[in-house]
Design an enzyme around this catalytic site. Structure first.
Site, PDB file in Angstrom:
ATOM      1  N   GLY A 172       0.815  -1.205   0.000  1.00 38.14           N
ATOM      2  CA  GLY A 172       0.000   0.000   0.000  1.00 38.14           C
ATOM      3  C   GLY A 172       0.849   1.254   0.000  1.00 38.14           C
ATOM      4  O   GLY A 172       2.038   1.207   0.305  1.00 38.14           O
ATOM      5  N   PRO A 217       2.425   4.915   1.002  1.00 38.22           N
ATOM      6  CA  PRO A 217       2.975   5.347   2.283  1.00 38.22           C
ATOM      7  C   PRO A 217       1.895   5.968   3.158  1.00 38.22           C
ATOM      8  O   PRO A 217       1.029   6.673   2.664  1.00 38.22           O
ATOM      9  CB  PRO A 217       4.006   6.410   1.890  1.00 38.22           C
ATOM     10  CG  PRO A 217       4.337   6.137   0.481  1.00 38.22           C
ATOM     11  CD  PRO A 217       3.120   5.535  -0.139  1.00 38.22           C
ATOM     12  N   THR A 245      -0.527   4.535   4.795  1.00 39.28           N
ATOM     13  CA  THR A 245      -1.842   3.909   4.855  1.00 39.28           C
ATOM     14  C   THR A 245      -2.000   3.032   6.082  1.00 39.28           C
ATOM     15  O   THR A 245      -3.075   2.501   6.324  1.00 39.28           O
ATOM     16  CB  THR A 245      -2.110   3.063   3.598  1.00 39.28           C
ATOM     17  OG1 THR A 245      -0.955   2.282   3.314  1.00 39.28           O
ATOM     18  CG2 THR A 245      -2.433   3.935   2.411  1.00 39.28           C
ATOM     19  N   LYS A 295       0.430   0.430   7.180  1.00 40.94           N
ATOM     20  CA  LYS A 295       0.968  -0.929   7.089  1.00 40.94           C
ATOM     21  C   LYS A 295       1.726  -1.314   8.357  1.00 40.94           C
ATOM     22  O   LYS A 295       1.497  -2.389   8.917  1.00 40.94           O
ATOM     23  CB  LYS A 295       1.895  -1.049   5.865  1.00 40.94           C
ATOM     24  CG  LYS A 295       1.192  -0.768   4.559  1.00 40.94           C
ATOM     25  CD  LYS A 295       2.130  -0.871   3.380  1.00 40.94           C
ATOM     26  CE  LYS A 295       3.208   0.190   3.372  1.00 40.94           C
ATOM     27  NZ  LYS A 295       2.688   1.560   3.199  1.00 40.94           N
ATOM     28  N   HIS A 324     -14.869   7.984 -15.588  1.00 42.13           N
ATOM     29  CA  HIS A 324     -13.994   6.998 -16.205  1.00 42.13           C
ATOM     30  C   HIS A 324     -14.204   5.606 -15.591  1.00 42.13           C
ATOM     31  O   HIS A 324     -14.460   4.633 -16.295  1.00 42.13           O
ATOM     32  CB  HIS A 324     -12.541   7.457 -16.030  1.00 42.13           C
ATOM     33  CG  HIS A 324     -11.522   6.555 -16.614  1.00 42.13           C
ATOM     34  ND1 HIS A 324     -10.879   6.820 -17.796  1.00 42.13           N
ATOM     35  CD2 HIS A 324     -11.008   5.376 -16.180  1.00 42.13           C
ATOM     36  CE1 HIS A 324     -10.031   5.854 -18.069  1.00 42.13           C
ATOM     37  NE2 HIS A 324     -10.080   4.954 -17.096  1.00 42.13           N
ATOM     38  N   GLU A 325     -14.141   5.550 -14.266  1.00 43.70           N
ATOM     39  CA  GLU A 325     -14.274   4.250 -13.605  1.00 43.70           C
ATOM     40  C   GLU A 325     -15.686   3.696 -13.752  1.00 43.70           C
ATOM     41  O   GLU A 325     -15.875   2.496 -13.927  1.00 43.70           O
ATOM     42  CB  GLU A 325     -13.895   4.365 -12.125  1.00 43.70           C
ATOM     43  CG  GLU A 325     -12.439   4.717 -11.879  1.00 43.70           C
ATOM     44  CD  GLU A 325     -11.461   3.767 -12.554  1.00 43.70           C
ATOM     45  OE1 GLU A 325     -11.774   2.564 -12.687  1.00 43.70           O
ATOM     46  OE2 GLU A 325     -10.381   4.234 -12.960  1.00 43.70           O
ATOM     47  N   HIS A 328     -15.900   1.976 -17.104  1.00 43.79           N
ATOM     48  CA  HIS A 328     -15.316   0.630 -17.046  1.00 43.79           C
ATOM     49  C   HIS A 328     -16.299  -0.362 -16.434  1.00 43.79           C
ATOM     50  O   HIS A 328     -16.531  -1.449 -16.962  1.00 43.79           O
ATOM     51  CB  HIS A 328     -14.087   0.615 -16.131  1.00 43.79           C
ATOM     52  CG  HIS A 328     -12.824   1.116 -16.761  1.00 43.79           C
ATOM     53  ND1 HIS A 328     -12.375   0.656 -17.970  1.00 43.79           N
ATOM     54  CD2 HIS A 328     -11.898   1.992 -16.325  1.00 43.79           C
ATOM     55  CE1 HIS A 328     -11.214   1.260 -18.248  1.00 43.79           C
ATOM     56  NE2 HIS A 328     -10.916   2.090 -17.271  1.00 43.79           N
TER      57      HIS A 328
HETATM   58  P1  ADP Z   1       2.835   2.980   6.552  1.00 42.58           P
HETATM   59  O1  ADP Z   1       3.657   1.981   7.312  1.00 42.58           O
HETATM   60  O2  ADP Z   1       1.801   2.347   5.693  1.00 42.58           O
HETATM   61  O3  ADP Z   1       3.635   3.983   5.810  1.00 42.58           O
HETATM   62  P2  ADP Z   1       2.194   3.792   9.179  1.00 42.58           P
HETATM   63  O4  ADP Z   1       1.661   2.541   9.744  1.00 42.58           O
HETATM   64  O5  ADP Z   1       3.602   4.097   9.503  1.00 42.58           O
HETATM   65  O6  ADP Z   1       2.017   3.812   7.611  1.00 42.58           O
HETATM   66  O7  ADP Z   1       1.256   4.993   9.598  1.00 42.58           O
HETATM   67  C1  ADP Z   1       1.741   6.137  10.210  1.00 42.58           C
HETATM   68  C2  ADP Z   1       0.773   6.643  11.230  1.00 42.58           C
HETATM   69  O8  ADP Z   1      -0.411   7.115  10.623  1.00 42.58           O
HETATM   70  C3  ADP Z   1       0.323   5.582  12.196  1.00 42.58           C
HETATM   71  O9  ADP Z   1       1.192   5.465  13.268  1.00 42.58           O
HETATM   72  C4  ADP Z   1      -1.043   6.072  12.622  1.00 42.58           C
HETATM   73  O10 ADP Z   1      -0.941   7.038  13.625  1.00 42.58           O
HETATM   74  C5  ADP Z   1      -1.555   6.750  11.366  1.00 42.58           C
HETATM   75  N1  ADP Z   1      -2.374   5.833  10.574  1.00 42.58           N
HETATM   76  C6  ADP Z   1      -2.082   5.383   9.341  1.00 42.58           C
HETATM   77  N2  ADP Z   1      -3.046   4.571   8.868  1.00 42.58           N
HETATM   78  C7  ADP Z   1      -3.972   4.476   9.840  1.00 42.58           C
HETATM   79  C8  ADP Z   1      -5.207   3.775   9.959  1.00 42.58           C
HETATM   80  N3  ADP Z   1      -5.682   3.004   8.966  1.00 42.58           N
HETATM   81  N4  ADP Z   1      -5.905   3.910  11.096  1.00 42.58           N
HETATM   82  C9  ADP Z   1      -5.441   4.685  12.098  1.00 42.58           C
HETATM   83  N5  ADP Z   1      -4.292   5.377  12.051  1.00 42.58           N
HETATM   84  C10 ADP Z   1      -3.554   5.295  10.938  1.00 42.58           C
HETATM   85 ZN    ZN Z   2      -9.183   3.146 -16.862  1.00 39.46          ZN
END
Ligand code: ADP
Ligand code: ZN
Ligand code: MG
Length: 622
Positions: A194, A196, A198, A200, A416-417, A420
């Site tokens: 995913g 940055p 999001t 992970k 667009h979507e 599709h």
């Molecule tokens: P990634 O590893 O995907 O780059 P992070 O896990 O490091 O993202 O996310 C950074 C911070 O953003 C997390 O510590 C949290 O505070 C916040 N965050 C990101 N995504 C979420 C989510 N889905 N729900 C709640 N907080 C989130």
């Molecule tokens: Zn398309």
């Protein structure tokens, strides 16, 4: 952290003192005040009896003068009579005594120690905060473990699908034995993919927290600047420790920094990274799943990963972590405003609708920024104003990085979507739609329409191929119908549709004009990406192929446009839903299409006799 700073400060002070001492020593001992005199004068002084004693060195002669006790030094000149003359004048002669053990020690060893010290200091800095060069030897004692992450699924929102998929991993870690008894396929390596921010890393920690197992982690980019061999040692270490604490999670963040495909890396290669990667692969194969260890990785660039990492038994399961939709964003905002005071007029739902394309980290940032603003303004609570301003700032920042779209762009993406999806659903041989989304995914895709996977399809009929091509072209067709112009967003669609058409003509012999001949080009695997040199057909055939391909594409495009014209009402409805919710399930789309059918059928019933079923099928082009 505090300890580390202390240590570093001590080191700096120690080196400063050492330097000062060194200079003092050089000044006092080596450079004691002496007169530098010419050799001729030295001989004259000897003759005058003014020299009390002298030390004959290999290159210099030094000594003391008689009446006022003062030192002198002169260059030694080849002089056979010197000793005789000195003896004759009663000068006390000493051999070369400059290099006593003390002077040797101080003039050679001290600087050496000094430079080694500097080198170690730099090495420590290079090695990064956690460990560094000095700890290679004792890396056994190093802990990568977080006993309890303290994070659970409650702290993660907006990525419910990913959470659901990871639920199984949690179950396994909680009771590995029961899981095996039931014959469940034990997951081994899960790759979180995913953009940055999001969530992970957060999600991986939450899995550990939910299961109540220790969390061992490494970050891929840590290895990039390290010395050869350190990374591999750390990986070995990490797995060793994790095995001792099983069940456990091993998490490798930013896997792409480490797992870039070998051979395509920078010029000159990167030995350290490659060694570390090889060690990782070896460890992945070396542990058996019964040990109760789950490997998790995270990346935002799965396409550059070394394919070896994705083979069965390694990171063989991918979980997509998408940017959240509106509802998800609201939930994330709720989580992050738990610790702050919001005024009554602060509306998180409204905030969510104004932050399309934001990832979890961006949203956390908005709340944080708003809290800072409120504090700066001396307010007790965060009000609507601060939130609005924080969003504005974030949007500006993200727009610069072209991660969020403006309103017009979003409208184009929505049509667009929707195009599709509708055409894909209407054509009988295209794959059914699972989900439509206008949330940007990854770097390139502005939105996406997810179809049933086609991986296990080895045989496709002509109809399936054309229908698939039509669905691919429908995004552009929809843009043209609605806006009268097309955007650049359809380039990839066009490419894929063209590929299908070309394959139909060249490889599958599905063209009537060219007939059952394969015109497949032999590609030289060593020069992938270069234009194929040896094609086995004439210029004339090539032209014919071009014409055929163009005809197929044009036919598909026309067909898509017709279908969308026919179902313009549904198109608008789908766009309306996408505009509001940003995503739409395939089931909902089918309901809309059925609803329209039922509606038009009942209307037409009132006016004319029921239409024959064939009439409802759109005519084949050509
Ligand atoms: P990634 O590893 O995907 O780059 P992070 O896990 O490091 O993202 O996310 C950074 C911070 O953003 C997390 O510590 C949290 O505070 C916040 N965050 C990101 N995504 C979420 C989510 N889905 N729900 C709640 N907080 C989130
Ligand atoms: Zn398309
Ligand atoms: Mg991360």
């Amino acid at each position: 952290m505090a300890m580390k700073v202390d240590k570093r400060t001590h080191l700096t002070i120690a080196y400063t003192i050492l330097t000062v001492l060194l200079f003092l020593f050089m000044h006092n001992y080596l450079g004691s005040p002496v007169d530098n005199i010419p050799y001729s004068e030295f001989r004259k002084k000897v003759a005058e009896g003014k020299v009390a004693e002298c030390v004959i060195g290999s290159e210099t002669i030094s000594g003391k003068l008689r009446p006022p006790e003062s030192g002198f030094v002169t260059v030694r000149v080849e002089d056979a009579e010197l000793v005789e003359v000195l003896m004759a004048n009663g000068v006390e002669i000493n051999g070369a005594q400059e290099s006593t053990w003390l002077t040797t020690l101080l003039s050679w060893i001290l600087p050496a120690v000094f430079f080694v010290g500097i080198w170690m200091f730099m090495a420590r800095r290079l090695g990064g905060g956690s460990g560094g060069l000095m700890s290679i030897g004792k890396s056994k004692a190093k802990v990568y473990m977080e006993k309890g992450t303290g994070i659970t699924f409650q702290d993660v929102a907006g990525i419910d699908e990913a959470k659901e998929e990871l639920q199984e991993v949690v179950e396994f870690l909680k009771t590995p034995g029961r899981f095996q008894a039931l014959g469940g396929r034990i997951p081994r390596g899960v790759l979180l993919v995913g953009s940055p921010g999001t969530g992970k890393t957060l999600l991986a920690k939450a899995v550990a927290g939910e299961a109540g197992v220790p969390f061992f982690s490494l970050t891929g980019s840590d290895f990039v600047e390290m010395f050869v061999g350190v990374g591999a040692a750390r990986v070995r270490d990490l797995f060793e420790q994790a095995k001792k604490h099983a069940p456990a999670i091993i998490f490798i963040d930013e896997l792409d920094a480490l797992g870039k495909a070998r051979g395509i890396s920078s010029i000159g290669g990167h030995d350290e990274r490659e060694q570390t990667l090889n060690q990782l692969l070896a460890e992945l194969d070396g542990f058996d799943t019964n040990a109760g260890i789950i490997l998790m990785g995270a990346t935002n660039r799965p396409e550059i990963l070394d394919p070896a990492l994705l083979r069965p038994g390694r990171f063989d399961r991918m979980v997509t972590v998408d940017r959240p939709d509106k509802k998800g964003r609201e939930a994330i905002l709720k989580i992050h405003s738990r610790g702050v005071k919001l005024s009554a007029d602060a509306d998180l739902r409204d905030l969510a609708s104004r932050t399309p394309g934001f990832a979890g980290a961006d949203l956390a940032n908005v709340i944080n920024e708003a809290a800072l603003l409120a504090a700066r303004r001396g307010k007790q609570e965060i009000t609507r104003d601060e939130l609005a301003e924080a969003v504005e700032r974030a949007v500006a920042g993200l727009q610069r990085k072209s991660r969020v779209l403006n309103e017009k762009e979003r409208r184009i993406v929505a049509y667009h979507e929707a195009g599709h999806a509708i055409v894909g659903e209407l054509l009988p041989h295209a794959n059914p739609v699972i989900k439509i989304s206008i949330i940007p995914r990854g770097v390139a895709a502005l939105g996406y329409t997810m179809n049933m996977p086609t991986e296990d399809r080895y045989l496709m009929t002509r109809e399936e191929l054309t229908d698939t091509a039509c669905a691919l072209l429908a995004g552009r067709a929809s843009e043209e119908i609605v806006f009268g112009e097309v955007s650049t967003g359809a380039a990839n669609d066009l490419q894929r549709a063209t590929q299908i058409a070309e394959n139909m003509v060249k490889e599958y012999g599905m063209s009537q004009a060219l007939g059952l001949v394969s015109h497949r080009e032999e590609r030289n695997p060593q020069f992938l990406g270069m234009p194929a040199a040896d094609r086995n057909y004439s210029e004339d055939t090539a032209r014919q192929i071009d014409i055929e391909v163009r005809q197929i594409i044009a036919g598909c495009y026309e067909r898509s446009k017709e279908l969308l014209h026919e179902h313009r009402q549904v198109l608008e409805e789908v766009v309306k839903v996408l505009w509001e919710k940003e995503t739409m399930e395939g089931e909902e789309l089918r309901r809309l299409l059925r609803g329209e059918e039922a509606q038009s059928a009942s209307q037409e019933e009132a006016l004319t006799p029921a239409p024959a079923p064939e009439d409802q099928l759109s005519p084949e082009p050509r």
